[in-house]
Enzyme design. Structure first.
Site, PDB file in Angstrom:
ATOM      1  N   ASP A   1      -1.133  -9.976   9.035  1.00 35.57           N
ATOM      2  CA  ASP A   1      -1.174  -8.538   8.751  1.00 35.57           C
ATOM      3  C   ASP A   1      -1.123  -7.789  10.077  1.00 35.57           C
ATOM      4  OD1 ASP A   1      -1.659  -5.988   7.341  1.00 35.57           O
ATOM      5  OD2 ASP A   1      -2.301  -7.293   5.708  1.00 35.57           O
TER       6      ASP A   1
ATOM      7  N   HIS B   1       3.478  -4.209   7.081  1.00 39.68           N
ATOM      8  CA  HIS B   1       2.292  -4.887   7.626  1.00 39.68           C
ATOM      9  C   HIS B   1       2.718  -5.820   8.764  1.00 39.68           C
ATOM     10  CE1 HIS B   1      -0.730  -3.237   4.964  1.00 39.68           C
ATOM     11  NE2 HIS B   1       0.063  -3.432   3.942  1.00 39.68           N
TER      12      HIS B   1
ATOM     13  N   ASP C   1       4.182  -5.459   0.145  1.00 41.48           N
ATOM     14  CA  ASP C   1       3.411  -4.272  -0.241  1.00 41.48           C
ATOM     15  C   ASP C   1       3.469  -3.196   0.840  1.00 41.48           C
ATOM     16  OD1 ASP C   1       1.988  -6.065   1.437  1.00 41.48           O
ATOM     17  OD2 ASP C   1       0.119  -5.004   1.020  1.00 41.48           O
ATOM     18  N   GLU C   2       3.271  -1.966   0.405  1.00 41.99           N
ATOM     19  CA  GLU C   2       2.999  -0.833   1.299  1.00 41.99           C
ATOM     20  C   GLU C   2       3.983  -0.745   2.463  1.00 41.99           C
ATOM     21  OE1 GLU C   2      -1.781  -0.430   0.589  1.00 41.99           O
ATOM     22  OE2 GLU C   2      -1.170  -1.848   2.117  1.00 41.99           O
TER      23      GLU C   2
ATOM     24  N   TRP D   1      -0.889  -5.362  -8.356  1.00 43.53           N
ATOM     25  CA  TRP D   1      -2.148  -4.927  -7.727  1.00 43.53           C
ATOM     26  C   TRP D   1      -2.405  -3.442  -7.871  1.00 43.53           C
ATOM     27  CZ3 TRP D   1      -3.041  -1.647  -3.467  1.00 43.53           C
ATOM     28  CH2 TRP D   1      -1.909  -1.197  -2.781  1.00 43.53           C
TER      29      TRP D   1
ATOM     30  N   TYR E   1     -10.609  -6.139  -6.991  1.00 45.55           N
ATOM     31  CA  TYR E   1     -10.623  -6.011  -5.530  1.00 45.55           C
ATOM     32  C   TYR E   1     -12.087  -6.039  -5.100  1.00 45.55           C
ATOM     33  CZ  TYR E   1      -5.751  -5.293  -4.216  1.00 45.55           C
ATOM     34  OH  TYR E   1      -4.422  -5.492  -3.950  1.00 45.55           O
ATOM     35  N   PHE E   2     -12.476  -7.160  -4.533  1.00 42.82           N
ATOM     36  CA  PHE E   2     -13.898  -7.329  -4.254  1.00 42.82           C
ATOM     37  C   PHE E   2     -14.293  -6.730  -2.901  1.00 42.82           C
ATOM     38  CE2 PHE E   2     -13.560 -11.268  -7.181  1.00 42.82           C
ATOM     39  CZ  PHE E   2     -13.627 -10.454  -8.308  1.00 42.82           C
ATOM     40  N   ASP E   3     -13.402  -5.876  -2.364  1.00 45.91           N
ATOM     41  CA  ASP E   3     -13.794  -5.100  -1.181  1.00 45.91           C
ATOM     42  C   ASP E   3     -14.343  -3.733  -1.585  1.00 45.91           C
ATOM     43  OD1 ASP E   3     -11.217  -4.433  -2.103  1.00 45.91           O
ATOM     44  OD2 ASP E   3     -10.493  -3.866  -0.118  1.00 45.91           O
TER      45      ASP E   3
ATOM     46  N   THR F   1     -10.647  -7.880   4.160  1.00 43.85           N
ATOM     47  CA  THR F   1     -11.833  -7.975   5.008  1.00 43.85           C
ATOM     48  C   THR F   1     -11.925  -6.902   6.101  1.00 43.85           C
ATOM     49  OG1 THR F   1     -10.698  -9.588   6.401  1.00 43.85           O
ATOM     50  CG2 THR F   1     -12.053 -10.457   4.606  1.00 43.85           C
TER      51      THR F   1
HETATM   52  C1  ACM Z   1      -2.482  -4.651  -1.251  1.00 44.47           C
HETATM   53  O1  ACM Z   1      -3.638  -4.437  -1.611  1.00 44.47           O
HETATM   54  N1  ACM Z   1      -1.947  -3.929  -0.289  1.00 44.47           N
HETATM   55  C2  ACM Z   1      -1.668  -5.680  -1.860  1.00 44.47           C
END
Ligand code: ACM
Ligand code: ZN
Length: 748
Positions: free
Chosen positions: A178, A251, A313-314, A380, A405-407, A456
């Site tokens: 990332d 990313h 993603d993103e 997601w 999403y456990f964050d 994280t």
């Molecule tokens: C993600 O949460 N960006 C896949």
């Protein structure tokens, strides 16, 4: 519910508790009738040894053994098993080693929690007499771990895998790359780790804070190929498929820090020191695809999984829009826009991955410009991407952000550690249904399962990961393994204390957030502020105070809705009815004032545009967000256009003060408004400007500011909030306007 079930998570498809117990003893022995089961017999021997002190002999054959592993090819599901314990012994039947492995996990949970101890315990090793027939509901039962935002040791990754296995889950999605770090050694591209695995410092606090500060500490690390092989082998013994993720084409800061030639713009790339979504993106050139081929070739050799996750993603397409090479690529390939360029990029990568005999998984954005149905979609951003994908014939893994999403925060209690944002109490995870009702039976077959994600950014150490993971992962395990018909929150809830006891013995600090109280406030039809105090754990009593003092077990017991008729701070705590332990403190500051529940009309600060999208209820629902952990959904965001709110008080009444909250130091340092002014009117046409504050006044006032003026008769109160905050944004690499969050308009 019976005692045997009390210890089992996920709950088996079928359990018959025949009554009574058998004791495990040093005279037991373990046998198997098929060579595939020998490693399992040894695993069981190893598992039982530390706590019991028994070194049970393992024998080839089952005739003399009291604990038998038997092949049963009549079981259709390869992960299914049957476990029968009688006074004479224990038999685990399975059609494959995986099934036998899950039988061991069940046997482990049938034993007292002390079986998890690394030290010998002199207790009776009871095993209830049961007949269990069990099989998973979904074939994909995954857990993800982001090792890029913070790096975690091989030893910890193995412990994480142990937890996945103990929950009968079978996929470890390893998010290896990332913006904040590249974590896998690629021999052909050594700078990926020499440069890309390290950042010079990391943001302290939250990445969206005003006045960012950094820790001046170099952070990083990566896994050697030998370590990767070690982890993959470790996972394989536990029937876990390790799916590596190489997140492209966005990313990509760490890749570009190492090899800037693969970016669209020539600039100073670096491994990011804060979190977010950055402009850095790979340019779709032949050189880039050759570079990716080198990476994926090494990755494919390291990971036996049929899948490689390619991220997707993103992706910020800003650089693509202005890049001459990208434009040329779009013309040459008949691509109408940058979304189609993303599809082109993903299709090219898919070809590379397919040539390596692997299939791609991508985040749901890869659907955006169109993609072949051979790609598996990880949904997601919600369930919708997954639904669309299944309808188009893609296989789907559900990982919706709001439930798995456990964050996200586990409770609203002030003692939760800093998290990214959001609120996902365990009950919400437990209620998650991976297969949408809107799919046909045929489409629903494409839902392979689901996965919990652990990003994280705000988990700097292993204990923090365990705290955020557990027990929410246990809830997800039951969603994925157990029959839907057995999903029962009360039952799960009653099994949780046993699970906590196991985690305690394992030295794992699981979150007890489920015990914490929470407040739900609402306005009644006659504008009364009502507060309910609840807990997701049913076996607790809730105690509260209304005078701001800390609540404890001797504070008044909550029995029914509280009617709040003046400014009040409610503090609440939960007490476990079984052991008297207290959990968490929920604090809600409430204001009862003339604006409460009144109609609001929103405009930009200069009155030029009516803002319809504002959620007015938040600004006068009586709850002061400033005294709570920062949660987006409790605040109203003010953009650079500022905000004008007109409160209709319904009648001509006396007003003399207006106050506004905008600050919290609870996990987020928010921006201050740059101006705040009050006018009143009797008819909403002729306005009298009464009082104002400038930015310095607002900063000096702290969390909130009160404007006082001579008492007026007014029906309408106009509040204007200005926002000139700008800051350098690492995400966009330029100065941008920053939102101001306001919580409550209080009129007296
Ligand atoms: C993600 O949460 N960006 C896949
Ligand atoms: Zn480009």
């Amino acid at each position: 519910m019976n005692d045997a079930q009390l210890t089992l998570i996920p709950i088996p498809a079928k359990v018959d508790f025949t009554g009574g117990y058998r004791l495990l003893s040093a005279s037991d022995s373990i046998g198997y009738d098929h060579p595939d089961f020998r490693p399992l017999a040894i695993q069981l021997q190893t598992l039982l040894r530390p706590a019991t002190g028994f070194d049970l002999p393992v024998t080839d054959g089952v005739n003399t053994a009291s604990i038998k592993f038997e092949l049963d090819t009549s079981l259709e599901n390869k992960e299914a098993y049957q476990l029968v314990s009688t006074n004479a012994g224990i038999t685990i039947k399975a059609a494959s080693a995986a099934g036998a492995f899950y039988g061991i996990q069940t046997l482990r949970q049938l034993l007292p929690p002390e079986i998890e101890s690394r030290e010998p315990k002199s207790i009776e090793w009871t095993i209830p007499l049961v007949t269990i027939a069990d099989r998973p509901r979904y074939s994909y039962r995954g857990m993800h771990l982001d090792v890029a935002r913070h790096f975690f040791s091989v030893e910890f990754v193995k412990r994480y895998i142990d937890l996945i296995a103990a929950h009968k889950m079978n996929v470890f999605h390893w998010h290896l790359t990332d913006d904040q770090g590249w974590r896998i050694d690629i021999k052909q591209l050594p700078r990926l780790t020499d440069v890309g695995a390290w950042r010079d410092q990391t943001v302290i606090g939250h990445t969206s804070d005003r006045d960012l500060t950094f820790d001046s500490k170099r952070h990083g690390g990566y896994y050697t190929q030998a370590e990767i092989r070690e982890v993959v082998a470790y996972a394989k013994e536990r029937f876990i498929d390790v799916i590596p993720e190489i997140d492209i084409p966005g990313h990509a800061s760490a890749i570009l820090a190492a090899y800037p030639q693969f970016g669209c713009v020539q600039q100073d790339y670096f491994v990011q020191q804060q979190f977010g979504i950055f402009l850095d993106v790979l340019c779709p050139t032949e050189k880039t695809f050759a570079m990716l081929e080198s990476i994926f070739t090494e990755v494919a050799e390291l990971f036996p999984s049929p899948y490689i996750h390619i991220g997707g993603d993103e992706v910020k397409k800003t650089h693509w829009e202005s890049c001459a090479i990208c434009k040329k690529t779009m013309i040459e390939n008949n691509l109408a826009n940058v979304n189609e360029l993303q599809s082109y990029f993903v299709r090219r990568v898919e070809k590379i991955v397919n040539r390596l005999d692997k299939k791609i998984i991508g985040w749901d954005e890869i659907l955006d410009g169109g993609i072949d149905p051979t790609a598996t979609i990880m949904s997601w951003r919600g369930m919708e991407g997954g639904i669309q994908a299944a309808k188009q014939g893609h296989d789907v893994i559900m990982t919706p952000v709001d439930t798995v999403y456990f964050d996200f925060y586990q409770s609203t209690s002030l003692d939760e550690p800093r998290a990214i944002h959001g609120h996902t109490p365990i009950q919400k995870t437990y209620a998650f249904e991976p297969t949408p009702a809107s799919l046909t039976e045929h489409q629903a077959k494409h839902i392979l399962g689901a996965q919990g994600n652990v990003w994280t950014e705000y988990m700097t150490d292993e204990h923090q990961v365990e705290y955020m993971l557990l027990p929410r992962m246990s809830a997800l395990a039951e969603v994925l393994w157990s029959p839907k018909s057995l999903r029962d929150w009360s039952s799960f809830n009653r099994r949780l204390p046993q699970l906590f006891r196991r985690f305690d013995i394992m030295g794992i600090k699981a979150a007890r957030s489920v015990y914490k109280p929470f407040a739900e406030t609402k306005l009644s039809d006659d504008n009364q502020l009502l507060v309910n105090l609840e807990s997701y754990q049913e076996n607790v009593s809730i105690h509260y105070t209304l005078d701001g003092s800390q609540a404890n077990a001797s504070s008044p017991l909550y029995e029914k809705s509280l009617v709040i008729s003046k400014d009040t701070i409610i503090n609440a705590t939960s007490v476990d009815k079984t052991n008297g332990l207290g959990y968490g403190e929920e604090t809600v500051s409430l204001t009862v004032n003339k604006a409460l529940g009144k109609n609001l009309v929103f405009h930009t600060a200069d009155g030029s545009t009516q803002l319809k999208e504002f959620n007015g209820e938040l600004l006068n629902n009586g709850v002061l967000a400033r005294d709570r952990i920062f949660q987006y959904h409790e605040w109203t965001a003010v953009t650079e256009n500022g905000l004008q709110v007109v409160v209709d008080l319904n009648d001509l009444i006396d007003v003399s003060t207006v106050s506004l909250g905008y600050g919290t130091d609870l996990h987020r340092r928010l921006y201050f408004p740059s101006g705040f002014s009050i006018s009143t009117s009797v008819n909403s046409k002729d306005w009298k400007r009464l009082q104002s504050a400038n930015k310095q006044d607002i900063i000096d006032a702290g969390n909130s500011i009160e404007l006082i003026f001579p008492a007026q008769q007014a029906r309408f109160v106009k509040i204007v909030i200005e926002n000139d905050n700008r800051a350098y944004s690492a995400e966009s690499r330029q100065e941008t306007s920053m939102p101001v969050y306001i919580d409550e308009i209080v009129i007296n």
